[in-house]
Write an enzyme that holds these catalytic residues in place. Sequence first.
Site, mmCIF file in Angstrom:
data_model
loop_
_atom_site.group_PDB
_atom_site.id
_atom_site.type_symbol
_atom_site.label_atom_id
_atom_site.label_comp_id
_atom_site.label_asym_id
_atom_site.label_seq_id
_atom_site.Cartn_x
_atom_site.Cartn_y
_atom_site.Cartn_z
ATOM 1 N N HIS A 86 48.197 41.157 43.432
ATOM 2 C CA HIS A 86 47.311 42.275 43.769
ATOM 3 C C HIS A 86 47.947 43.053 44.911
ATOM 4 O O HIS A 86 47.602 42.867 46.081
ATOM 5 C CB HIS A 86 45.941 41.727 44.156
ATOM 6 C CG HIS A 86 44.899 42.758 44.459
ATOM 7 N ND1 HIS A 86 45.026 44.097 44.118
ATOM 8 C CD2 HIS A 86 43.686 42.646 45.074
ATOM 9 C CE1 HIS A 86 43.949 44.747 44.516
ATOM 10 N NE2 HIS A 86 43.122 43.893 45.102
ATOM 11 N N GLY A 139 36.898 47.420 48.640
ATOM 12 C CA GLY A 139 36.346 47.186 49.958
ATOM 13 C C GLY A 139 35.216 48.155 50.267
ATOM 14 O O GLY A 139 35.253 49.323 49.887
ATOM 15 N N GLU A 165 53.061 26.562 35.789
ATOM 16 C CA GLU A 165 52.780 25.141 35.987
ATOM 17 C C GLU A 165 51.408 24.879 36.606
ATOM 18 O O GLU A 165 50.998 23.719 36.781
ATOM 19 C CB GLU A 165 53.858 24.519 36.871
ATOM 20 C CG GLU A 165 53.819 24.907 38.348
ATOM 21 C CD GLU A 165 54.393 26.294 38.672
ATOM 22 O OE1 GLU A 165 54.416 26.668 39.858
ATOM 23 O OE2 GLU A 165 54.815 27.000 37.723
ATOM 24 N N CYS A 221 40.998 48.726 47.213
ATOM 25 C CA CYS A 221 41.738 48.127 46.101
ATOM 26 C C CYS A 221 41.820 49.039 44.880
ATOM 27 O O CYS A 221 42.701 48.876 44.039
ATOM 28 C CB CYS A 221 41.107 46.796 45.696
ATOM 29 S SG CYS A 221 41.143 45.547 46.991
ATOM 30 N N GLN A 248 36.294 39.847 52.522
ATOM 31 C CA GLN A 248 36.131 39.715 51.080
ATOM 32 C C GLN A 248 36.081 38.270 50.610
ATOM 33 O O GLN A 248 35.486 37.971 49.567
ATOM 34 C CB GLN A 248 37.248 40.480 50.355
ATOM 35 C CG GLN A 248 37.118 41.977 50.520
ATOM 36 C CD GLN A 248 38.014 42.765 49.575
ATOM 37 O OE1 GLN A 248 38.688 42.205 48.716
ATOM 38 N NE2 GLN A 248 38.019 44.075 49.733
ATOM 39 N N ARG A 260 52.693 31.543 38.019
ATOM 40 C CA ARG A 260 53.024 30.115 38.132
ATOM 41 C C ARG A 260 52.530 29.395 36.864
ATOM 42 O O ARG A 260 51.392 28.908 36.808
ATOM 43 C CB ARG A 260 52.366 29.497 39.373
ATOM 44 C CG ARG A 260 52.788 30.144 40.688
ATOM 45 C CD ARG A 260 52.300 29.335 41.893
ATOM 46 N NE ARG A 260 50.870 29.107 41.874
ATOM 47 C CZ ARG A 260 49.956 29.962 42.316
ATOM 48 N NH1 ARG A 260 50.339 31.140 42.807
ATOM 49 N NH2 ARG A 260 48.668 29.672 42.272
ATOM 50 N N CYS A 299 36.745 45.847 41.820
ATOM 51 C CA CYS A 299 35.971 45.860 43.059
ATOM 52 C C CYS A 299 36.820 46.454 44.179
ATOM 53 O O CYS A 299 38.048 46.375 44.154
ATOM 54 C CB CYS A 299 35.519 44.450 43.414
ATOM 55 S SG CYS A 299 36.856 43.253 43.589
ATOM 56 N N SER A 304 43.696 36.193 44.355
ATOM 57 C CA SER A 304 44.948 36.906 44.097
ATOM 58 C C SER A 304 45.875 36.752 45.303
ATOM 59 O O SER A 304 45.425 36.799 46.450
ATOM 60 C CB SER A 304 44.676 38.386 43.844
ATOM 61 O OG SER A 304 43.947 38.957 44.923
#
Length: 395
Positions: free
Chosen positions: A351, A383, A215, A91, A151, A213, A381, A250
Amino acid sequence: MSSAVIVDVVRLASGRGKPGGALSGTHPVDLLAHVLNALVERNELDPALVDDVIAGCVSQVGEQASNIARNAVLAAGFPESVPATTVDRQCGSSQQAAHLAAQGVIAGAYDIAIAAGVESMSRVPMGSAFAGADPLGPRIAERYPEGLVHQGISAELLAAKWQLTREELDAFAVRSHQLAAAAADYFAGEIVPIEVTDASGETVQHTIDETVRPETSMARLATLESPFRSEQYSRRFPQIDWQITAGSSSPFTDGASAALIMSEEAARKLGLTARARFHSFAIAADDPVEMLSAPIPATKKVLQRSGLTLDEIDTYEVNEAFASVPLMWAKALDTDLEKLNPRGGAIALGHALGSSGTRLLTTMVNHLEATGGRYGLQTMCEGGGMANATIIERL
């Protein structure tokens, strides 16, 4: 020794990482090429001056195989003389790309470099790189006889270890969406438009993050259950309460981002304005089963190297792979939550794995400029139980 400065940072608006997502119809090479073009065009830079393009990408298979950075350089129409390489630190791949580019400038190996990242999770789904294969081998199995975990389980382990409640996790997710929605106007300066074909077959400009989002509510999130729950892991980890849901994670995302990095001397000769400089770097690793905890030691290491305290940092970007990651980071380091991901994070903005490092950098630079802050700290973070940490200083 030269300082490495950031002249510009750009990103695409996020696209849902599934068929039908806004960016799903665009080849990942072209996504990356688009942000490379945007950088040189916005700064009227001759691309022939770029010493190297370093791009992060996690799933380097299929359409993202065969050194996607070099393929994107060619697709962008850069001179054939411009080299490129693709890196994988999971990541943190494009944050690592930024480290390598900046460190190359500081060492005198580069005058001008581009750090970038890309991931098309709609076209190259997560896990494609090792589908049907064992990427670990027998020696890791011997060292960790109970096995490493994915994860989602690591996120649950963090929530249990740091005694994070379901309400805290969901509230942080709601906060992410609300902050990202409120920052939409600010994002206009960092997002470069890209033409895409919508569901009706029309060509449109994609300029708004598709994953936000506004909402989202506590009531809605409370109805979600953990997709990671299993009898196997419940027996192995009885401490887990199964609190992480899709709402506090994410989403799969398509995206690309890039940063133009050079020496102060090169920026001055080209008449370009340096917006920030790289101050300090660190990399750390931790338990690969707990996996997502390494931002804590990485942050401690980068602060030690920088000579700064956390109180002197004006904004923190801690990647929201799961809500438990920034929350455990904040709890462990006793940080000011007002400074944490002030424009929302990956729970809202997505992500796109290989792109996220330079995406966070893009947002952090723009936030420091908008607020007059001096220092920004970024960590994420990765992997295998790793983390990068970076401190930049606004100029």
